[in-house]
Design a protein around this motif. Structure first.
Motif, PDB file in Angstrom:
ATOM      1  N   VAL A  92      50.696  17.800  45.893  1.00  0.00           N
ATOM      2  CA  VAL A  92      51.085  17.007  44.720  1.00  0.00           C
ATOM      3  C   VAL A  92      52.609  16.891  44.642  1.00  0.00           C
ATOM      4  CG1 VAL A  92      51.143  17.010  42.193  1.00  0.00           C
ATOM      5  CG2 VAL A  92      49.001  17.465  43.386  1.00  0.00           C
ATOM      6  N   MET A  93      53.325  17.994  44.814  1.00  0.00           N
ATOM      7  CA  MET A  93      54.783  17.968  44.710  1.00  0.00           C
ATOM      8  C   MET A  93      55.414  17.104  45.801  1.00  0.00           C
ATOM      9  SD  MET A  93      55.666  19.542  42.003  1.00  0.00           S
ATOM     10  CE  MET A  93      57.426  19.699  42.206  1.00  0.00           C
ATOM     11  N   GLN A  94      54.819  17.069  47.001  1.00  0.00           N
ATOM     12  CA  GLN A  94      55.383  16.309  48.113  1.00  0.00           C
ATOM     13  C   GLN A  94      54.962  14.841  48.101  1.00  0.00           C
ATOM     14  OE1 GLN A  94      54.181  18.382  51.632  1.00  0.00           O
ATOM     15  NE2 GLN A  94      55.372  20.205  51.135  1.00  0.00           N
ATOM     16  N   THR A  95      53.811  14.520  47.521  1.00  0.00           N
ATOM     17  CA  THR A  95      53.231  13.190  47.666  1.00  0.00           C
ATOM     18  C   THR A  95      53.240  12.358  46.403  1.00  0.00           C
ATOM     19  OG1 THR A  95      51.740  14.142  49.318  1.00  0.00           O
ATOM     20  CG2 THR A  95      51.190  11.978  48.496  1.00  0.00           C
ATOM     21  N   VAL A  96      52.974  12.959  45.272  1.00  0.00           N
ATOM     22  CA  VAL A  96      52.732  12.203  44.041  1.00  0.00           C
ATOM     23  C   VAL A  96      54.043  11.860  43.337  1.00  0.00           C
ATOM     24  CG1 VAL A  96      51.625  12.317  41.778  1.00  0.00           C
ATOM     25  CG2 VAL A  96      50.457  13.236  43.772  1.00  0.00           C
ATOM     26  N   THR A  97      54.161  10.584  42.931  1.00  0.00           N
ATOM     27  CA  THR A  97      55.331  10.121  42.189  1.00  0.00           C
ATOM     28  C   THR A  97      54.896   9.219  41.048  1.00  0.00           C
ATOM     29  OG1 THR A  97      55.612   8.219  43.645  1.00  0.00           O
ATOM     30  CG2 THR A  97      56.866  10.199  44.192  1.00  0.00           C
ATOM     31  N   LYS A  98      55.779   9.042  40.094  1.00  0.00           N
ATOM     32  CA  LYS A  98      55.520   8.203  38.933  1.00  0.00           C
ATOM     33  C   LYS A  98      55.150   6.782  39.374  1.00  0.00           C
ATOM     34  CE  LYS A  98      57.651   6.443  34.751  1.00  0.00           C
ATOM     35  NZ  LYS A  98      58.822   6.480  33.880  1.00  0.00           N
ATOM     36  N   GLY A  99      54.097   6.239  38.740  1.00  0.00           N
ATOM     37  CA  GLY A  99      53.656   4.879  39.031  1.00  0.00           C
ATOM     38  C   GLY A  99      52.632   4.763  40.149  1.00  0.00           C
ATOM     39  N   GLN A 100      52.429   5.822  40.878  1.00  0.00           N
ATOM     40  CA  GLN A 100      51.512   5.810  42.013  1.00  0.00           C
ATOM     41  C   GLN A 100      50.069   5.748  41.543  1.00  0.00           C
ATOM     42  OE1 GLN A 100      51.865   9.380  44.343  1.00  0.00           O
ATOM     43  NE2 GLN A 100      51.404   8.283  46.222  1.00  0.00           N
ATOM     44  N   ARG A 101      49.236   5.006  42.254  1.00  0.00           N
ATOM     45  CA  ARG A 101      47.810   4.920  41.939  1.00  0.00           C
ATOM     46  C   ARG A 101      47.097   6.056  42.667  1.00  0.00           C
ATOM     47  NH1 ARG A 101      44.527   0.484  40.043  1.00  0.00           N
ATOM     48  NH2 ARG A 101      42.397   0.764  40.757  1.00  0.00           N
ATOM     49  N   VAL A 102      46.282   6.826  41.919  1.00  0.00           N
ATOM     50  CA  VAL A 102      45.596   7.984  42.490  1.00  0.00           C
ATOM     51  C   VAL A 102      44.138   8.014  42.047  1.00  0.00           C
ATOM     52  CG1 VAL A 102      47.667   9.432  42.669  1.00  0.00           C
ATOM     53  CG2 VAL A 102      46.321   9.482  40.578  1.00  0.00           C
ATOM     54  N   LEU A 103      43.326   8.612  42.884  1.00  0.00           N
ATOM     55  CA  LEU A 103      41.931   8.926  42.566  1.00  0.00           C
ATOM     56  C   LEU A 103      41.856  10.442  42.576  1.00  0.00           C
ATOM     57  CD1 LEU A 103      38.920   8.139  42.219  1.00  0.00           C
ATOM     58  CD2 LEU A 103      38.741   8.237  44.706  1.00  0.00           C
ATOM     59  N   LEU A 104      41.395  11.024  41.466  1.00  0.00           N
ATOM     60  CA  LEU A 104      41.359  12.474  41.419  1.00  0.00           C
ATOM     61  C   LEU A 104      40.026  12.976  40.879  1.00  0.00           C
ATOM     62  CD1 LEU A 104      41.832  13.670  38.266  1.00  0.00           C
ATOM     63  CD2 LEU A 104      44.070  12.714  38.693  1.00  0.00           C
ATOM     64  N   ASN A 105      39.691  14.183  41.292  1.00  0.00           N
ATOM     65  CA  ASN A 105      38.510  14.898  40.814  1.00  0.00           C
ATOM     66  C   ASN A 105      38.986  16.200  40.202  1.00  0.00           C
ATOM     67  OD1 ASN A 105      36.368  13.162  41.818  1.00  0.00           O
ATOM     68  ND2 ASN A 105      37.033  13.821  43.850  1.00  0.00           N
TER      69      ASN A 105
END
Length: 154
Positions: A92-105
């Motif tokens: 999450v810290m390396q990949t996820v940024t504000k505005g990004q579209r994600v699918l999560l469980n």
């Protein structure tokens, strides 16, 4: 798009297995499962060595018919997400940024806390179990005029 389809198929397989309860043949007791498809509202924050926190926005839209025409209304809901697993925190810290579209469980969790005025409040959040990034931020070397297109031309 293929990874989204395979992720959905995997969720259906797991859900089906739980509903049939093949391992124990005992009645299923409960399921606490949340699946969200939305946009990240803030860059992830490392809370301490044990957790990473961020938010995801989901939208619901509907058409409201007026006397002579109509308009589209949208409601945005914000979800608090917390990652406890070390590997997931790093991802999450390396990949996820504000505005990004994600699918999560994940699974729902509830907590209580006291605010600054001494009032007891409850908080609802999702404990992250799996995340799939569907869009990625542009790299510094990527040309500005590059168009993102999901279609395939042979």
């Amino acid at each position: 798009m293929a990874s989204l389809t395979s992720a959905r198929q995997r969720v259906l397989q797991i859900t089906s297995r739980f509903l049939r309860n093949e391992e124990t043949r005992r009645p299923l007791r409960s399921i606490n499962h949340v699946q969200l498809l939305g946009h990240v509202g803030q860059d992830p924050i490392k809370v301490d060595d044990k957790a990473v926190r961020f938010s995801v926005a989901t939208n619901k839209s509907w058409f409201v018919k007026d006397e002579d025409s109509g308009h589209l209304e949208t409601r945005t809901e914000w979800h608090k997400i917390i990652a406890y697993r070390t590997g997931l925190q790093n991802y999450v810290m390396q990949t996820v940024t504000k505005g990004q579209r994600v699918l999560l469980n994940g699974r729902l969790s509830y907590g209580k806390y006291e605010d600054s005025e001494g009032v007891t409040r409850t908080s609802t959040y999702i404990i992250l179990e799996d995340l799939l990034a569907l869009t990625f931020p542009k790299s510094e070397n990527e040309p500005e005029d590059m168009i993102e297109d999901d279609s395939y031309v042979a």
